[in-house]
Design a protein around this motif. Structure first.
Motif, short mmCIF file in Angstrom:
data_model
loop_
_atom_site.label_atom_id
_atom_site.label_comp_id
_atom_site.label_asym_id
_atom_site.label_seq_id
_atom_site.Cartn_x
_atom_site.Cartn_y
_atom_site.Cartn_z
N GLU A 1 0.75 -1.23 -0.08
CA GLU A 1 -0.05 -0.12 0.11
C GLU A 1 0.76 1.25 0.05
N ASP B 1 -1.48 11.60 8.94
CA ASP B 1 -2.80 10.99 9.18
C ASP B 1 -3.80 11.71 8.36
N THR C 1 -8.79 14.22 -2.47
CA THR C 1 -8.35 13.03 -1.87
C THR C 1 -8.86 11.91 -2.61
N SER D 1 -9.75 7.55 -3.04
CA SER D 1 -9.52 6.30 -2.36
C SER D 1 -9.52 5.05 -3.32
N SER E 1 -9.82 1.18 -4.33
CA SER E 1 -9.95 -0.27 -4.21
C SER E 1 -9.29 -1.11 -5.33
N GLY F 1 -5.62 10.27 1.09
CA GLY F 1 -6.62 9.29 0.59
C GLY F 1 -6.50 7.85 1.27
N ASP F 2 -6.87 6.69 0.48
CA ASP F 2 -6.39 5.46 1.14
C ASP F 2 -6.35 4.51 -0.12
N THR F 3 -5.80 3.43 0.19
CA THR F 3 -5.64 2.15 -0.69
C THR F 3 -6.05 1.14 -0.18
N VAL F 4 -6.95 0.16 -0.70
CA VAL F 4 -7.11 -1.02 -0.30
C VAL F 4 -7.15 -2.06 -1.24
#
Length: 327
Positions: free
Chosen positions: A5, A29, A86, A88, A90, A120-123
């Motif tokens: 990630e 964060d 931002t 995200s 998946s 952001g975020d990565t999953v």
């Protein structure tokens, strides 16, 4: 060696921003951004899903561009100036070729409008892309869906239906030379009307972007404004590329119920419309297509006329949760 990630973030998305109002971006964060005195924050979020909003074989460069474009269109509809986003992601797997293309398309459009990616975020999961965007609008006025009044004239930018026709070209593998290529591009690369939205900010009575189909979105504008509308189908701008590849009725269907155009639908007072239009610095055509009317029942909020007579479209616009409807 497979990417983790944090490797994905560092390699493809951690980029230094040129914006002075980004005090702390990717790598912590949360992001820290500076506020602007005398301006209001505008925030929008959109999600695109493989198999729903784009096909599996679409070039990832176009997916990245489109993921941001649909959000910028929402900001444009508010008359705002975009600033930060931002992201995200998946992902089924960390495909480096896909990530490289996606990032190039995303930042191509972000750089054009000076939009900074601040977090952001990565999953791991099915391919789903969510972009949240924030921007600024002057404190004295911004655009909304709720200000239209009976007598106001209805306008739309660009040519509604070309994106839906472009999707049909892709799905049906239509070979049509320049026309097919043009319509495909209109679907893959929608142009957010930021400049038009900024110019309309103080003069339009209501506005929204056309994402779910012209007729469906006009109904939404009317519902928010508590009024009705009369849409003259004969005034809709024609697309030479659509007319070359599709029958007249298909063109009309795409124009009224096809989604993904991301043009601006807006209203102007009748006594000011000509003066306003003459002052606009337009990068695309703008067409009057109807007039706002007095409130009506929900099921008849928008009346379509063709050749001066009532006209009913066969199929409505896109709805994710309505059975039998397609985008």
């Amino acid at each position: 060696m497979s990417l983790g990630e944090f490797d994905i973030i560092a390699r493809y998305f951690a980029r230094k921003s040129a914006r002075s109002d980004v005090l702390l971006g990717i790598g912590d964060d949360a992001a820290v951004v500076d506020s602007h005195a005398g301006r209001k924050l505008v925030v929008a979020v959109d999600t695109i899903v493989e198999g729903v909003h784009f096909l599996a074989n679409i070039d990832p460069v176009d997916i990245g561009y489109r993921a941001l474009a649909v959000n910028l269109s929402d900001v444009a509809a508010m008359g705002a100036e975009p600033a930060w986003m931002t992201l995200s992601l998946s992902l089924p797997r960390a495909n480096e070729q896909w990530l490289d293309g996606f990032a190039r398309g995303l930042f191509e459009l972000a750089n054009e409008y000076n939009v900074a990616l601040v977090g952001g975020d990565t999953v791991r999961g099915p391919l789903v892309i969510t972009v949240q965007i924030a921007g600024w609008v002057e404190a004295d006025a911004w655009l909304a869906r709720s200000g239209a009044k009976p007598g106001d004239l209805i306008f739309v930018s660009g040519i509604p239906g070309e994106a839906a026709a472009g999707l049909a070209v892709i799905q049906r593998r239509i070979l049509g030379g320049e026309s097919a290529a043009f319509l495909t591009h209109r679907f893959l690369r929608p142009r957010p009307r930021i400049e038009l939205g900024r110019q309309l900010r103080t003069v339009a009575t209501a506005a929204m972007d056309v994402s779910d189909g012209l007729l469906t979105d006009l109904k939404k504008l009317c519902a928010a404004s508590g009024c009705g509308a009369q849409l003259n189908v004969d005034l809709l701008p024609e697309s030479a590329a659509m007319r070359e590849l599709f029958e007249v009725d298909d063109c009309l269907q795409y124009a009224l119920s096809g989604g993904d155009d991301y043009e601006l639908l807006f209203t102007l007072p009748p006594d000011q419309a000509l003066a306003v239009l003459s002052k606009l610095q337009l990068q695309q055509r703008v067409t009057q297509i109807g007039v706002i009317t007095a409130p009506t029942s929900d099921d008849a909020r928008v009346q379509c006329l063709r050749n001066g007579r009532p006209f009913r479209i066969e199929r409505g616009g896109y709805d994710h949760f309505a059975a039998g409807k397609q985008g």
